[in-house]
Design a protein around this motif. Sequence first.
Motif, short mmCIF file in Angstrom:
data_model
loop_
_atom_site.label_atom_id
_atom_site.label_comp_id
_atom_site.label_asym_id
_atom_site.label_seq_id
_atom_site.Cartn_x
_atom_site.Cartn_y
_atom_site.Cartn_z
N UNK A 107 0.87 -1.17 0.00
CA UNK A 107 0.00 0.00 0.00
C UNK A 107 0.91 1.22 0.00
N UNK A 108 0.68 2.11 -0.97
CA UNK A 108 1.54 3.28 -1.12
C UNK A 108 0.68 4.50 -1.44
N UNK A 109 0.89 5.58 -0.70
CA UNK A 109 0.17 6.81 -1.00
C UNK A 109 1.09 8.00 -0.84
N UNK A 110 0.69 9.11 -1.46
CA UNK A 110 1.44 10.35 -1.31
C UNK A 110 0.49 11.52 -1.45
N UNK A 111 0.87 12.63 -0.83
CA UNK A 111 0.06 13.83 -0.91
C UNK A 111 0.30 14.55 -2.23
N UNK A 112 -0.78 15.00 -2.85
CA UNK A 112 -0.72 15.71 -4.12
C UNK A 112 -0.74 17.22 -3.83
N UNK A 113 0.27 17.92 -4.35
CA UNK A 113 0.37 19.35 -4.04
C UNK A 113 0.45 20.25 -5.27
#
Length: 200
Positions: A135-141
């Motif tokens: 499971x991998x996530x990142x914040x979109x900026x």
Amino acid sequence: MDPKTLAAYDSDAAAFAKDWHEQPAPVDLHEVVERYFVRGGNSADIGCGCGREVGWLNANGFSAVGFDASEGLLAEARRRYPELKFAAAELPELKGVGTYDNVLCETVIMHLERAQIAAAVRRLLGIVKPSGILYLSWRITGDCDIRDAKGRLYAAFDAALVLAELKTTTLLLDEEVVSASSGKKIHRLVAKKPGLEIRE
């Protein structure tokens, strides 16, 4: 890990931990984990921060250990969850980290410089056991790198950079959502690693 980001977490670890624990529960993350993670397998939370998700994983049947690059946040995790296991490890190398059936990396890789992200994803997949789940996530900026008021880096990059490193996997989930906990927009992936081939 971006040095200024790491310094920010180390210098203000108690405040970050308090903020994360006072946020709404990440029920959306928990639902994804319940749906996709291997039951009865061992789990790792890479970039575990103050240990909130490690605590939840262990309380919900997913035996887990937490890893983080920030000694300050690790101290907070150990104080809050003294019965659980936490250790120091830094992306993209993750030196000394073994292999796991389930690997969780929630909103961490955007704190790396863009040039390190592909290597970090490869290494994360490398610590997943055959037939295991990442499971991998990142914040979109947006379209350019930014730093927040604390000095934390939020690198801007296209999802294709990550997906290219997961081309050998089966993608089970690929979505952009607003996190139920932070209220921030994130990109979330769940990938299943291929199993071992059995030769006759």
